[in-house]
Design an enzyme around this catalytic site. Structure first.
Site, PDB file in Angstrom:
ATOM      1  N   ARG A 105       0.844  -1.206   0.000  1.00 47.19           N
ATOM      2  CA  ARG A 105       0.000   0.000   0.000  1.00 47.19           C
ATOM      3  C   ARG A 105       0.880   1.257   0.000  1.00 47.19           C
ATOM      4  O   ARG A 105       0.558   2.255  -0.652  1.00 47.19           O
ATOM      5  CB  ARG A 105      -0.880  -0.062   1.251  1.00 47.19           C
ATOM      6  CG  ARG A 105      -1.690   1.167   1.557  1.00 47.19           C
ATOM      7  CD  ARG A 105      -2.464   0.966   2.856  1.00 47.19           C
ATOM      8  NE  ARG A 105      -3.273   2.124   3.176  1.00 47.19           N
ATOM      9  CZ  ARG A 105      -4.082   2.209   4.223  1.00 47.19           C
ATOM     10  NH1 ARG A 105      -4.213   1.181   5.040  1.00 47.19           N
ATOM     11  NH2 ARG A 105      -4.785   3.297   4.457  1.00 47.19           N
ATOM     12  N   ASN A 156       1.284   1.675  14.782  1.00 46.26           N
ATOM     13  CA  ASN A 156       0.342   0.752  14.133  1.00 46.26           C
ATOM     14  C   ASN A 156       0.483   0.677  12.614  1.00 46.26           C
ATOM     15  O   ASN A 156       0.027  -0.287  12.006  1.00 46.26           O
ATOM     16  CB  ASN A 156      -1.102   1.059  14.559  1.00 46.26           C
ATOM     17  CG  ASN A 156      -1.558   2.424  14.139  1.00 46.26           C
ATOM     18  OD1 ASN A 156      -0.752   3.259  13.742  1.00 46.26           O
ATOM     19  ND2 ASN A 156      -2.850   2.670  14.221  1.00 46.26           N
ATOM     20  N   TYR A 157       1.081   1.715  12.014  1.00 44.16           N
ATOM     21  CA  TYR A 157       1.422   1.656  10.585  1.00 44.16           C
ATOM     22  C   TYR A 157       2.827   2.223  10.438  1.00 44.16           C
ATOM     23  O   TYR A 157       3.014   3.299   9.847  1.00 44.16           O
ATOM     24  CB  TYR A 157       0.447   2.488   9.747  1.00 44.16           C
ATOM     25  CG  TYR A 157      -0.889   1.839   9.501  1.00 44.16           C
ATOM     26  CD1 TYR A 157      -1.086   1.002   8.405  1.00 44.16           C
ATOM     27  CD2 TYR A 157      -1.961   2.065  10.349  1.00 44.16           C
ATOM     28  CE1 TYR A 157      -2.312   0.414   8.169  1.00 44.16           C
ATOM     29  CE2 TYR A 157      -3.190   1.483  10.124  1.00 44.16           C
ATOM     30  CZ  TYR A 157      -3.366   0.656   9.033  1.00 44.16           C
ATOM     31  OH  TYR A 157      -4.584   0.072   8.793  1.00 44.16           O
ATOM     32  N   THR A 182       9.121   3.982  18.679  1.00 45.56           N
ATOM     33  CA  THR A 182      10.084   3.069  19.301  1.00 45.56           C
ATOM     34  C   THR A 182       9.750   1.622  18.934  1.00 45.56           C
ATOM     35  O   THR A 182      10.633   0.865  18.538  1.00 45.56           O
ATOM     36  CB  THR A 182      10.125   3.309  20.819  1.00 45.56           C
ATOM     37  OG1 THR A 182      10.473   4.681  20.998  1.00 45.56           O
ATOM     38  CG2 THR A 182      11.185   2.450  21.492  1.00 45.56           C
ATOM     39  N   ASP A 217      10.525  16.249  22.725  1.00 42.83           N
ATOM     40  CA  ASP A 217      10.426  17.712  22.809  1.00 42.83           C
ATOM     41  C   ASP A 217      11.534  18.385  22.015  1.00 42.83           C
ATOM     42  O   ASP A 217      11.312  19.412  21.363  1.00 42.83           O
ATOM     43  CB  ASP A 217      10.517  18.170  24.276  1.00 42.83           C
ATOM     44  CG  ASP A 217       9.214  17.928  25.011  1.00 42.83           C
ATOM     45  OD1 ASP A 217       8.254  17.452  24.366  1.00 42.83           O
ATOM     46  OD2 ASP A 217       9.163  18.195  26.224  1.00 42.83           O
ATOM     47  N   GLY A 233      -1.212   9.399  19.410  1.00 43.35           N
ATOM     48  CA  GLY A 233      -2.303   9.582  20.363  1.00 43.35           C
ATOM     49  C   GLY A 233      -2.407  11.014  20.845  1.00 43.35           C
ATOM     50  O   GLY A 233      -1.979  11.960  20.174  1.00 43.35           O
ATOM     51  N   GLY A 236      -0.100  14.249  20.800  1.00 45.34           N
ATOM     52  CA  GLY A 236      -0.082  15.244  19.728  1.00 45.34           C
ATOM     53  C   GLY A 236      -0.616  16.591  20.191  1.00 45.34           C
ATOM     54  O   GLY A 236      -0.199  17.639  19.698  1.00 45.34           O
ATOM     55  N   GLU A 251      -2.780  13.646  12.977  1.00 45.66           N
ATOM     56  CA  GLU A 251      -3.916  12.749  13.117  1.00 45.66           C
ATOM     57  C   GLU A 251      -3.757  12.089  14.471  1.00 45.66           C
ATOM     58  O   GLU A 251      -2.765  11.407  14.733  1.00 45.66           O
ATOM     59  CB  GLU A 251      -3.916  11.702  11.998  1.00 45.66           C
ATOM     60  CG  GLU A 251      -5.107  10.786  12.060  1.00 45.66           C
ATOM     61  CD  GLU A 251      -4.752   9.356  11.699  1.00 45.66           C
ATOM     62  OE1 GLU A 251      -3.811   9.132  10.925  1.00 45.66           O
ATOM     63  OE2 GLU A 251      -5.408   8.469  12.243  1.00 45.66           O
ATOM     64  N   ARG A 284      -6.443   0.714  15.509  1.00 48.50           N
ATOM     65  CA  ARG A 284      -6.477   1.649  14.375  1.00 48.50           C
ATOM     66  C   ARG A 284      -7.238   2.886  14.819  1.00 48.50           C
ATOM     67  O   ARG A 284      -8.264   2.775  15.495  1.00 48.50           O
ATOM     68  CB  ARG A 284      -7.201   1.009  13.179  1.00 48.50           C
ATOM     69  CG  ARG A 284      -6.504  -0.216  12.621  1.00 48.50           C
ATOM     70  CD  ARG A 284      -7.424  -0.997  11.693  1.00 48.50           C
ATOM     71  NE  ARG A 284      -7.979  -0.186  10.638  1.00 48.50           N
ATOM     72  CZ  ARG A 284      -9.296  -0.049  10.420  1.00 48.50           C
ATOM     73  NH1 ARG A 284     -10.182  -0.670  11.184  1.00 48.50           N
ATOM     74  NH2 ARG A 284      -9.723   0.724   9.447  1.00 48.50           N
ATOM     75  N   CYS A 285      -6.706   4.042  14.411  1.00 48.51           N
ATOM     76  CA  CYS A 285      -7.414   5.291  14.753  1.00 48.51           C
ATOM     77  C   CYS A 285      -8.834   5.234  14.216  1.00 48.51           C
ATOM     78  O   CYS A 285      -9.749   5.815  14.789  1.00 48.51           O
ATOM     79  CB  CYS A 285      -6.724   6.493  14.122  1.00 48.51           C
ATOM     80  SG  CYS A 285      -4.971   6.496  14.357  1.00 48.51           S
ATOM     81  N   THR A 286      -9.008   4.549  13.093  1.00 51.68           N
ATOM     82  CA  THR A 286     -10.310   4.503  12.434  1.00 51.68           C
ATOM     83  C   THR A 286     -11.137   3.287  12.828  1.00 51.68           C
ATOM     84  O   THR A 286     -12.120   2.980  12.160  1.00 51.68           O
ATOM     85  CB  THR A 286     -10.114   4.484  10.906  1.00 51.68           C
ATOM     86  OG1 THR A 286      -9.141   3.492  10.620  1.00 51.68           O
ATOM     87  CG2 THR A 286      -9.660   5.819  10.365  1.00 51.68           C
TER      88      THR A 286
END
Ligand code: G3P
Length: 476
Positions: A105, A156-157, A182, A217, A233, A236, A251, A284-286
């Site tokens: 992808r 996750n990706y 990490t 930072d 997460g 952000g 995101e 997944r965020c989605t």
């Protein structure tokens, strides 16, 4: 076997100059995976300096040539899809087919962005379109690069969400400092290396790794950083507060709600809810993170959701299971705490709660109410909360009270109802009769509210990594 991986600074693979390293563990059973470098502040400075210097000439490399580098990187990713997929599997416990698919992808995305990038167009305005003005001024509007982009992707990706930052940054004439997650750092390094081996000049892509708590930072407040592209997460939100007046593309979390109306095709809804909630173990965020179902069809829907849930394969990523171990112990502890909190407050577990180490079995939690944490928080785990509502109106109102606004979905066979509900939901994207999803990767993808800032999707990512500039020609 334990293998040591490097930083990439100014075209060279180097070890940490402090000698400090971090050894990862598989999410599944804690077996050591790879040893990555903990970059020092001096090395971060060196990466930013190299990127800044390289950007001055990179932005003058013809666009077609930059596109060629992206196509070459895509070819390298395809050629090494099994190998990189194996790294993703080992680092973040994504199953065999999804890990490989992530790499492919990403290759497709690089190709698409290369094609999209060469079609970036400017605009011409003439003064006489404004009342009373003679045609004596021409305004040429173009998009110019931002400079150095900090590309920081999530676990996750680790390949795809790093690539979806690096590719648009480069085609737009920026250079990059990539900070790998990490867990997932090696996959992000492979992604960065694909551009390096595609032949981009030294300094165009740089890679650093290390604990976010130690170097995060420093990276985001660095004076040579001109744009932060971050996926992750709620941290952000802190990054956004610390960044100095530079463009952000972020995101963050999501609590994607699936609203199921009385006239929905329940087979379609259940199928989408099960895959949406549980693929990659809900990390997944989605992912579908809340079902809001009108009460007259709740029992019928849940029967189908349960049937689908029971068919899910649970186990090792090597066996291509759909539900695998969560990324770490904290994630599994959090999932368990959310499930327990709901149960104590009166929710009903429709499947048995089961946990082996970091492996949490799919759990459907019915009759969730507002007092429960599961009603508001994102589990990022295979735990699916269901709230029964009296009306679609109540469902929309509840969904809109959530702090997040990434995606949402509505299941109905009435096109008018679909449009009305979708228009009222405060989310970046609302899917009609489908599960939330980012892809295909040229689609617009963005979060409203606490879910993010600025948009992604091939064209929009390129725009997010450029700024407008005008040239006004004054005619005699
Ligand atoms: O969690 C990251 C988010 O971008 C999800 O992507 O492709 O699983 O919808 P996708």
């Amino acid at each position: 076997k334990d293998t040591t991986y490097f930083l990439l600074i100014n075209g060279e693979f180097v070890l940490s100059d402090s000698g400090r390293t971090i050894t990862g563990q598989t999410p599944f059973d804690g077996t050591p995976t790879y040893t990555i470098q903990a970059a020092s502040r001096e090395q971060i400075d060196a990466a930013y300096q190299a990127a800044t210097k390289a950007q001055r000439s990179w932005c003058r490399v013809p666009l077609w040539k930059r596109a060629e580098y992206l196509h070459k990187a895509a070819a390298i990713l395809r050629e090494h899809a099994d190998e990189i997929g194996g790294v993703i599997l080992r680092e973040v416990a994504k199953n065999v087919s999804a890990s490989k698919q992530e790499v492919l992808r990403t290759a497709d995305l690089c190709d698409y962005i290369a094609e999209e990038g060469v079609r970036m167009e400017g605009q011409l305005l003439t003064a006489d379109s404004f009342t009373g003005q003679p045609r004596k001024k021409l305004c040429l509007v173009q998009r110019v690069p931002l400079g150095v982009v900090l590309a920081q992707g999530p676990f996750n990706y680790p390949c795809n969400l790093t690539g979806s930052k690096v590719a648009p940054a480069l085609i737009a004439g920026n250079t990059c400092v990539v900070k790998g997650p990490t867990q997932g750092a090696v996959a992000a390094l492979y992604l960065t290396a694909a551009f390096h081996f595609a032949g981009v000049p030294a300094g165009v892509v740089n890679f650093v790794s290390g604990r976010g708590s130690e170097i995060g930072d420093y990276l985001v407040t660095h004076p040579l950083c001109n744009c932060i592209s971050f996926t992750g997460g709620n941290i952000g939100l802190e990054v956004a507060k610390k960044a100095h007046m530079i463009p952000l593309q972020m995101e963050l979390g999501g609590k994607d709600a699936a609203i199921v109306c009385a006239d929905a095709d329940l087979d379609v809804a259940a199928k989408c809810i099960v895959s949406g909630a549980f693929s990659y173990s809900g990390q997944r965020c989605t992912a579908v993170k809340l079902v809001l179902v009108v009460q007259e069809v709740a029992d019928a829907l849940l029967e189908k959701v349960l049937a689908g849930t029971r068919k899910l394969t649970v186990g090792r990523p090597e066996d291509d299971c759909e539900v695998t171990a969560l990324i770490d112990r904290n994630a599994a502890d959090n999932a368990e705490a959310l499930a327990m909190d709901a149960k104590q407050k009166g929710a009903q577990w429709l499947t048995e709660f089961r946990r082996d180490g970091n492996l949490v079995y799919p759990l459907v939690v019915d009759r969730v109410t507002e007092e429960m944490r599961l009603a508001w928080e994102e589990p990022f785990a295979p735990v699916l909360p269901v709230m029964r509502v009296k009306s679609v109106d109540e469902a929309v109102q509840y969904a809109n009270r959530l702090r997040y606004g990434l995606q949402g979905c509505v299941f109905t066979q009435n096109v008018n109802q679909a449009i009305i509900v979708a228009s009222r939901m405060t989310a970046g994207t609302v899917q009609v009769n489908g599960a939330p999803a980012r892809g295909p990767d040229h689609f617009l993808f963005l979060g409203h509210k606490d879910s993010g800032i600025n948009a992604q999707g091939a064209k929009w990512s390129i725009e997010a990594m450029t700024k407008l500039k005008s040239l006004v020609i004054n005619l005699p």
